[in-house]
Design a protein around this motif. Sequence first.
Motif, PDB file in Angstrom:
ATOM      1  N   VAL A 127       0.829  -1.207   0.000  1.00 42.57           N
ATOM      2  CA  VAL A 127       0.000   0.000   0.000  1.00 42.57           C
ATOM      3  C   VAL A 127       0.860   1.253   0.000  1.00 42.57           C
ATOM      4  CG1 VAL A 127      -1.638   1.347   1.368  1.00 42.57           C
ATOM      5  CG2 VAL A 127      -2.012  -1.093   1.044  1.00 42.57           C
ATOM      6  N   GLU A 128       1.927   1.252   0.788  1.00 43.13           N
ATOM      7  CA  GLU A 128       2.815   2.408   0.823  1.00 43.13           C
ATOM      8  C   GLU A 128       3.453   2.657  -0.539  1.00 43.13           C
ATOM      9  OE1 GLU A 128       6.596   4.146   3.425  1.00 43.13           O
ATOM     10  OE2 GLU A 128       5.547   2.308   4.045  1.00 43.13           O
ATOM     11  N   ALA A 129       3.748   1.569  -1.255  1.00 43.81           N
ATOM     12  CA  ALA A 129       4.388   1.701  -2.563  1.00 43.81           C
ATOM     13  C   ALA A 129       3.445   2.257  -3.619  1.00 43.81           C
ATOM     14  CB  ALA A 129       4.929   0.349  -3.016  1.00 43.81           C
ATOM     15  N   VAL A 130       2.181   1.819  -3.596  1.00 46.05           N
ATOM     16  CA  VAL A 130       1.267   2.209  -4.670  1.00 46.05           C
ATOM     17  C   VAL A 130       0.378   3.401  -4.305  1.00 46.05           C
ATOM     18  CG1 VAL A 130       1.248  -0.126  -5.586  1.00 46.05           C
ATOM     19  CG2 VAL A 130      -0.557   0.566  -3.998  1.00 46.05           C
ATOM     20  N   LEU A 131       0.325   3.744  -3.021  1.00 44.28           N
ATOM     21  CA  LEU A 131      -0.498   4.880  -2.588  1.00 44.28           C
ATOM     22  C   LEU A 131       0.318   5.782  -1.663  1.00 44.28           C
ATOM     23  CD1 LEU A 131      -3.468   5.990  -2.839  1.00 44.28           C
ATOM     24  CD2 LEU A 131      -3.865   4.954  -0.591  1.00 44.28           C
ATOM     25  N   PRO A 132       1.235   6.572  -2.243  1.00 41.25           N
ATOM     26  CA  PRO A 132       2.028   7.476  -1.404  1.00 41.25           C
ATOM     27  C   PRO A 132       1.185   8.534  -0.713  1.00 41.25           C
ATOM     28  CG  PRO A 132       2.384   7.932  -3.742  1.00 41.25           C
ATOM     29  CD  PRO A 132       1.607   6.654  -3.666  1.00 41.25           C
ATOM     30  N   LYS A 133       0.066   8.908  -1.347  1.00 40.36           N
ATOM     31  CA  LYS A 133      -0.887   9.811  -0.708  1.00 40.36           C
ATOM     32  C   LYS A 133      -2.258   9.577  -1.337  1.00 40.36           C
ATOM     33  CE  LYS A 133       0.131  13.709  -3.801  1.00 40.36           C
ATOM     34  NZ  LYS A 133       0.530  15.139  -3.854  1.00 40.36           N
ATOM     35  N   GLY A 134      -3.293   9.919  -0.605  1.00 45.43           N
ATOM     36  CA  GLY A 134      -4.648   9.716  -1.094  1.00 45.43           C
ATOM     37  C   GLY A 134      -5.542   9.133  -0.023  1.00 45.43           C
ATOM     38  N   ARG A 135      -6.652   8.565  -0.451  1.00 45.16           N
ATOM     39  CA  ARG A 135      -7.630   7.996   0.476  1.00 45.16           C
ATOM     40  C   ARG A 135      -7.607   6.476   0.360  1.00 45.16           C
ATOM     41  NH1 ARG A 135     -13.599  10.337   0.337  1.00 45.16           N
ATOM     42  NH2 ARG A 135     -12.449  12.065   1.277  1.00 45.16           N
ATOM     43  N   LEU A 136      -7.392   5.821   1.488  1.00 45.96           N
ATOM     44  CA  LEU A 136      -7.324   4.360   1.551  1.00 45.96           C
ATOM     45  C   LEU A 136      -8.596   3.820   2.178  1.00 45.96           C
ATOM     46  CD1 LEU A 136      -5.708   1.668   1.352  1.00 45.96           C
ATOM     47  CD2 LEU A 136      -4.839   2.175   3.659  1.00 45.96           C
ATOM     48  N   GLY A 137      -9.250   2.886   1.484  1.00 42.20           N
ATOM     49  CA  GLY A 137     -10.415   2.211   2.030  1.00 42.20           C
ATOM     50  C   GLY A 137     -10.039   0.841   2.555  1.00 42.20           C
ATOM     51  N   VAL A 138     -10.520   0.516   3.754  1.00 40.58           N
ATOM     52  CA  VAL A 138     -10.140  -0.739   4.401  1.00 40.58           C
ATOM     53  C   VAL A 138     -11.384  -1.498   4.841  1.00 40.58           C
ATOM     54  CG1 VAL A 138      -8.843  -1.826   6.268  1.00 40.58           C
ATOM     55  CG2 VAL A 138      -7.986   0.288   5.229  1.00 40.58           C
ATOM     56  N   PHE A 139     -11.500  -2.743   4.399  1.00 37.94           N
ATOM     57  CA  PHE A 139     -12.518  -3.648   4.921  1.00 37.94           C
ATOM     58  C   PHE A 139     -11.919  -4.426   6.088  1.00 37.94           C
ATOM     59  CE2 PHE A 139     -14.314  -3.362   0.543  1.00 37.94           C
ATOM     60  CZ  PHE A 139     -15.602  -2.998   0.879  1.00 37.94           C
ATOM     61  N   SER A 140     -12.636  -4.447   7.222  1.00 40.27           N
ATOM     62  CA  SER A 140     -12.224  -5.199   8.403  1.00 40.27           C
ATOM     63  C   SER A 140     -13.364  -6.100   8.848  1.00 40.27           C
ATOM     64  CB  SER A 140     -11.849  -4.254   9.550  1.00 40.27           C
ATOM     65  OG  SER A 140     -10.820  -3.362   9.176  1.00 40.27           O
ATOM     66  N   PRO A 141     -13.046  -7.249   9.496  1.00 38.07           N
ATOM     67  CA  PRO A 141     -14.098  -8.190   9.872  1.00 38.07           C
ATOM     68  C   PRO A 141     -15.011  -7.724  11.005  1.00 38.07           C
ATOM     69  CG  PRO A 141     -11.970  -9.285   9.704  1.00 38.07           C
ATOM     70  CD  PRO A 141     -11.706  -7.818   9.669  1.00 38.07           C
ATOM     71  N   LEU A 142     -14.470  -6.945  11.960  1.00 37.09           N
ATOM     72  CA  LEU A 142     -15.208  -6.619  13.174  1.00 37.09           C
ATOM     73  C   LEU A 142     -15.254  -5.113  13.411  1.00 37.09           C
ATOM     74  CD1 LEU A 142     -13.577  -9.272  15.529  1.00 37.09           C
ATOM     75  CD2 LEU A 142     -15.863  -9.423  14.502  1.00 37.09           C
ATOM     76  N   PRO A 143     -16.322  -4.618  14.035  1.00 43.06           N
ATOM     77  CA  PRO A 143     -16.385  -3.195  14.371  1.00 43.06           C
ATOM     78  C   PRO A 143     -15.212  -2.751  15.246  1.00 43.06           C
ATOM     79  CG  PRO A 143     -18.543  -4.209  14.642  1.00 43.06           C
ATOM     80  CD  PRO A 143     -17.573  -5.331  14.391  1.00 43.06           C
ATOM     81  N   GLU A 144     -14.757  -3.625  16.164  1.00 45.40           N
ATOM     82  CA  GLU A 144     -13.628  -3.279  17.026  1.00 45.40           C
ATOM     83  C   GLU A 144     -12.370  -3.012  16.208  1.00 45.40           C
ATOM     84  OE1 GLU A 144     -15.509  -6.910  19.139  1.00 45.40           O
ATOM     85  OE2 GLU A 144     -15.727  -5.886  17.202  1.00 45.40           O
ATOM     86  N   GLN A 145     -12.219  -3.760  15.110  1.00 47.52           N
ATOM     87  CA  GLN A 145     -11.046  -3.574  14.256  1.00 47.52           C
ATOM     88  C   GLN A 145     -11.192  -2.339  13.379  1.00 47.52           C
ATOM     89  OE1 GLN A 145     -11.375  -7.543  12.639  1.00 47.52           O
ATOM     90  NE2 GLN A 145      -9.561  -8.231  13.746  1.00 47.52           N
ATOM     91  N   THR A 146     -12.398  -2.113  12.879  1.00 47.69           N
ATOM     92  CA  THR A 146     -12.642  -0.918  12.074  1.00 47.69           C
ATOM     93  C   THR A 146     -12.377   0.346  12.895  1.00 47.69           C
ATOM     94  OG1 THR A 146     -14.310  -2.091  10.767  1.00 47.69           O
ATOM     95  CG2 THR A 146     -14.353   0.308  10.663  1.00 47.69           C
TER      96      THR A 146
END
Length: 228
Positions: A127-146
């Motif tokens: 991710v660091e290599a392909v997105l040096p700046k911008g908005r990153l979207g992340v899917f996580s399994p649990l609300p605690e992780q999100t």
Amino acid sequence: MNMPLKHQRIGVVVIGQSPRPTVAAEIAAVLSPGIQIELRGALDGMSRAEIDAIPPMDGYDTLFTLLPNGDGVTISKKEVERRASQQITRFKHEGVGVTLMACTGKFPNLAADGLVILPSAVLHNLVEAVLPKGRLGVFSPLPEQTALIDKKWQREGVEVVGITLRPGSSEAAVDEAACTMADLEPDLVVMDCISYTSANKARVRKAYPGPVILGIAAAARIVEELVS
């Protein structure tokens, strides 16, 4: 010509229990034919009551996994680290050259023995290599992780947005989560759990037109590079 490591055998340690045929199939889909996958679970040999007796202490100690019967459980990272280290050592002693720790969580206390691939490091560096700046979207399994994605993914120049998507969810639930993510207009999406599948990614891509990184596939491609 360099010979493949240890007769093309790789070890895989899932944080729950074996067998996990879906995980093995997702990894095999990336690897070259003939590479033997030996999959074991950090919690192999434990009863369901024993698994239920190792709940997370807090959000930082929380891991999610699917058991072989399809049940989703939350478990303690600390306990998984201890037991996974034993399985990794066992693989090393059996002559397996590369072991994949099949979880995208961070394991600072994992006693890695031998060449061990940690998907969390693979994903972060990718991710660091392909997105040096911008908005990153992340899917996580649990609300605690999100709720903790900023702690895990935030860096200068990157805005992080998260959506909770439990692995094993229905197609309708995946579609709904994908549409919610698309509305946030991220520049890149990461599916931050080994239990997400290529089928999940395909459904996400129907709603979101940008690049999507599937954690299990990204880690398996590093394994492929090392053993082929």
